[in-house]
Scaffold this motif. Structure first.
Motif, PDB file in Angstrom:
ATOM      1  N   ALA A   1       4.604   7.888   0.678  1.00 14.99           N
ATOM      2  CA  ALA A   1       5.162   6.763   1.428  1.00 14.99           C
ATOM      3  C   ALA A   1       4.525   5.466   0.955  1.00 14.99           C
ATOM      4  O   ALA A   1       3.414   5.469   0.430  1.00 14.99           O
ATOM      5  N   ALA A   2       5.233   4.352   1.174  1.00 11.28           N
ATOM      6  CA  ALA A   2       4.698   3.050   0.789  1.00 11.28           C
ATOM      7  C   ALA A   2       5.337   1.956   1.614  1.00 11.28           C
ATOM      8  O   ALA A   2       6.449   2.127   2.140  1.00 11.28           O
ATOM      9  N   MET A   3       4.616   0.841   1.719  1.00 13.91           N
ATOM     10  CA  MET A   3       5.163  -0.309   2.425  1.00 13.91           C
ATOM     11  C   MET A   3       4.516  -1.579   1.912  1.00 13.91           C
ATOM     12  O   MET A   3       3.469  -1.545   1.265  1.00 13.91           O
ATOM     13  N   ARG A   4       5.157  -2.717   2.201  1.00 16.06           N
ATOM     14  CA  ARG A   4       4.618  -4.023   1.846  1.00 16.06           C
ATOM     15  C   ARG A   4       3.667  -4.479   2.936  1.00 16.06           C
ATOM     16  O   ARG A   4       3.856  -4.175   4.115  1.00 16.06           O
ATOM     17  N   TRP A   5       2.644  -5.241   2.565  1.00 15.88           N
ATOM     18  CA  TRP A   5       1.791  -5.871   3.561  1.00 15.88           C
ATOM     19  C   TRP A   5       2.602  -6.842   4.426  1.00 15.88           C
ATOM     20  O   TRP A   5       2.289  -7.027   5.597  1.00 15.88           O
ATOM     21  N   SER A   6       3.652  -7.437   3.870  1.00 18.70           N
ATOM     22  CA  SER A   6       4.438  -8.428   4.601  1.00 18.70           C
ATOM     23  C   SER A   6       5.445  -7.810   5.557  1.00 18.70           C
ATOM     24  O   SER A   6       6.062  -8.524   6.355  1.00 18.70           O
ATOM     25  N   GLY A   7       5.610  -6.511   5.512  1.00 15.35           N
ATOM     26  CA  GLY A   7       6.547  -5.852   6.407  1.00 15.35           C
ATOM     27  C   GLY A   7       7.791  -5.400   5.681  1.00 15.35           C
ATOM     28  O   GLY A   7       7.797  -5.225   4.482  1.00 15.35           O
ATOM     29  N   GLY A   8       8.871  -5.209   6.412  1.00 12.48           N
ATOM     30  CA  GLY A   8      10.084  -4.704   5.808  1.00 12.48           C
ATOM     31  C   GLY A   8      10.137  -3.193   5.866  1.00 12.48           C
ATOM     32  O   GLY A   8       9.215  -2.536   6.359  1.00 12.48           O
ATOM     33  N   SER A   9      11.217  -2.645   5.351  1.00 12.05           N
ATOM     34  CA  SER A   9      11.414  -1.201   5.447  1.00 12.05           C
ATOM     35  C   SER A   9      10.502  -0.450   4.486  1.00 12.05           C
ATOM     36  O   SER A   9      10.462  -0.759   3.302  1.00 12.05           O
ATOM     37  N   PRO A  10       9.788   0.551   4.982  1.00 11.75           N
ATOM     38  CA  PRO A  10       8.983   1.392   4.097  1.00 11.75           C
ATOM     39  C   PRO A  10       9.880   2.318   3.284  1.00 11.75           C
ATOM     40  O   PRO A  10      11.081   2.439   3.553  1.00 11.75           O
ATOM     41  N   ILE A  11       9.288   2.982   2.329  1.00 12.08           N
ATOM     42  CA  ILE A  11       9.988   4.007   1.567  1.00 12.08           C
ATOM     43  C   ILE A  11       9.221   5.313   1.679  1.00 12.08           C
ATOM     44  O   ILE A  11       7.990   5.305   1.807  1.00 12.08           O
ATOM     45  N   TYR A  12       9.958   6.421   1.655  1.00  6.24           N
ATOM     46  CA  TYR A  12       9.367   7.747   1.847  1.00  6.24           C
ATOM     47  C   TYR A  12       9.921   8.734   0.822  1.00  6.24           C
ATOM     48  O   TYR A  12      11.065   8.618   0.387  1.00  6.24           O
ATOM     49  N   ALA A  13       9.099   9.713   0.518  1.00  7.01           N
ATOM     50  CA  ALA A  13       9.595  10.848  -0.235  1.00  7.01           C
ATOM     51  C   ALA A  13      10.536  11.649   0.655  1.00  7.01           C
ATOM     52  O   ALA A  13      10.347  11.718   1.875  1.00  7.01           O
ATOM     53  N   ASP A  14      11.545  12.254   0.051  1.00  8.82           N
ATOM     54  CA  ASP A  14      12.508  13.030   0.832  1.00  8.82           C
ATOM     55  C   ASP A  14      11.829  14.143   1.621  1.00  8.82           C
ATOM     56  O   ASP A  14      12.253  14.477   2.735  1.00  8.82           O
ATOM     57  N   SER A  15      10.770  14.702   1.070  1.00  9.70           N
ATOM     58  CA  SER A  15      10.106  15.842   1.704  1.00  9.70           C
ATOM     59  C   SER A  15       9.395  15.483   3.004  1.00  9.70           C
ATOM     60  O   SER A  15       9.061  16.374   3.795  1.00  9.70           O
ATOM     61  N   VAL A  16       9.167  14.194   3.243  1.00  6.91           N
ATOM     62  CA  VAL A  16       8.438  13.795   4.458  1.00  6.91           C
ATOM     63  C   VAL A  16       9.264  12.901   5.379  1.00  6.91           C
ATOM     64  O   VAL A  16       8.808  12.570   6.479  1.00  6.91           O
TER      65      VAL A  16
ATOM     66  N   MET B   1       0.852  -1.188   0.000  1.00  9.67           N
ATOM     67  CA  MET B   1       0.000   0.000   0.000  1.00  9.67           C
ATOM     68  C   MET B   1       0.884   1.233   0.000  1.00  9.67           C
ATOM     69  O   MET B   1       2.007   1.216   0.522  1.00  9.67           O
ATOM     70  N   GLY B   2       0.348   2.297  -0.535  1.00 14.99           N
ATOM     71  CA  GLY B   2       1.092   3.539  -0.521  1.00 14.99           C
ATOM     72  C   GLY B   2       0.185   4.742  -0.395  1.00 14.99           C
ATOM     73  O   GLY B   2      -1.036   4.639  -0.534  1.00 14.99           O
ATOM     74  N   TRP B   3       0.815   5.860  -0.075  1.00 15.29           N
ATOM     75  CA  TRP B   3       0.119   7.146   0.005  1.00 15.29           C
ATOM     76  C   TRP B   3       0.735   8.113  -1.004  1.00 15.29           C
ATOM     77  O   TRP B   3       1.954   8.186  -1.129  1.00 15.29           O
ATOM     78  N   PHE B   4      -0.137   8.815  -1.688  1.00 16.45           N
ATOM     79  CA  PHE B   4       0.246   9.896  -2.584  1.00 16.45           C
ATOM     80  C   PHE B   4      -0.521  11.142  -2.151  1.00 16.45           C
ATOM     81  O   PHE B   4      -1.483  11.049  -1.395  1.00 16.45           O
ATOM     82  N   ARG B   5      -0.127  12.280  -2.666  1.00 19.73           N
ATOM     83  CA  ARG B   5      -0.867  13.502  -2.377  1.00 19.73           C
ATOM     84  C   ARG B   5      -0.858  14.407  -3.604  1.00 19.73           C
ATOM     85  O   ARG B   5       0.040  14.348  -4.436  1.00 19.73           O
ATOM     86  N   GLN B   6      -1.892  15.238  -3.668  1.00 17.22           N
ATOM     87  CA  GLN B   6      -2.008  16.180  -4.767  1.00 17.22           C
ATOM     88  C   GLN B   6      -2.436  17.532  -4.232  1.00 17.22           C
ATOM     89  O   GLN B   6      -3.542  17.663  -3.673  1.00 17.22           O
ATOM     90  N   ALA B   7      -1.559  18.499  -4.401  1.00 20.23           N
ATOM     91  CA  ALA B   7      -1.858  19.872  -4.000  1.00 20.23           C
ATOM     92  C   ALA B   7      -2.525  20.595  -5.171  1.00 20.23           C
ATOM     93  O   ALA B   7      -2.365  20.192  -6.328  1.00 20.23           O
ATOM     94  N   PRO B   8      -3.254  21.665  -4.894  1.00 22.83           N
ATOM     95  CA  PRO B   8      -3.928  22.402  -5.967  1.00 22.83           C
ATOM     96  C   PRO B   8      -2.949  22.858  -7.039  1.00 22.83           C
ATOM     97  O   PRO B   8      -1.900  23.436  -6.725  1.00 22.83           O
ATOM     98  N   GLY B   9      -3.274  22.566  -8.288  1.00 24.25           N
ATOM     99  CA  GLY B   9      -2.437  23.000  -9.394  1.00 24.25           C
ATOM    100  C   GLY B   9      -1.177  22.181  -9.605  1.00 24.25           C
ATOM    101  O   GLY B   9      -0.357  22.525 -10.458  1.00 24.25           O
ATOM    102  N   LYS B  10      -1.022  21.104  -8.837  1.00 23.78           N
ATOM    103  CA  LYS B  10       0.178  20.286  -8.962  1.00 23.78           C
ATOM    104  C   LYS B  10      -0.186  18.850  -9.300  1.00 23.78           C
ATOM    105  O   LYS B  10      -1.321  18.420  -9.111  1.00 23.78           O
ATOM    106  N   GLU B  11       0.805  18.120  -9.788  1.00 20.84           N
ATOM    107  CA  GLU B  11       0.594  16.710 -10.077  1.00 20.84           C
ATOM    108  C   GLU B  11       0.607  15.903  -8.779  1.00 20.84           C
ATOM    109  O   GLU B  11       1.181  16.318  -7.771  1.00 20.84           O
ATOM    110  N   ARG B  12      -0.021  14.740  -8.850  1.00 21.93           N
ATOM    111  CA  ARG B  12      -0.007  13.860  -7.682  1.00 21.93           C
ATOM    112  C   ARG B  12       1.419  13.358  -7.469  1.00 21.93           C
ATOM    113  O   ARG B  12       2.109  12.995  -8.428  1.00 21.93           O
TER     114      ARG B  12
END
Length: 121
Positions: free
Chosen positions: A48-63, A33-44
């Motif tokens: 962040a994202a992670m596996r259902w099975s666990g392990g290290s998630p990944i993140y955008a540098d900004s967060v 599963m992952g999360w994306f975001r879209q601000a007004p006037g910007k692309e999505r």
């Protein structure tokens, strides 16, 4: 697969929110599963994202260091805890199921409806 995102709202700079994304249906067919975001006037953009099975998630540098993605497999729910929120975090946040651990939208096949996060300065 159906996804229901919730938990958005209005918060002041420096505040916190926790988003939830409840999945139903053929969730066992998704890799993660992952999360994306879209601000007004910007692309999505990826958050962040992670596996259902666990392990290290990944993140955008900004967060990195401020946001934490986690899961509750028993509830088929993924969370996004957001701390130290900034006005630039204001966006509609979307959750999605993925076929691999990825920062790229083409790897996501189902999406929730989005939840608005507004950070006031």
């Amino acid at each position: 697969v159906q996804l229901q995102a919730s938990g958005g709202g209005l918060v002041q700079t420096g505040g916190s929110l926790r988003l939830s994304c409840a999945a139903s249906g053929r969730t066992f067919s998704s890799y993660g599963m992952g999360w994306f975001r879209q601000a007004p006037g910007k692309e999505r953009e990826f958050v962040a994202a992670m596996r259902w099975s666990g392990g290290s998630p990944i993140y955008a540098d900004s967060v990195k260091g401020r946001f934490t993605i986690s899961r509750d497999n028993a509830k088929n729910t993924v969370y996004l805890k957001m701390n130290s929120l900034k006005p630039e975090d204001t966006a509609v946040y979307y959750c999605g199921t993925s076929t691999i651990l990825s920062t790229r939208e083409p790897h996501y096949d189902y999406w929730g409806q989005g939840t608005q996060v507004t950070v006031s300065s």
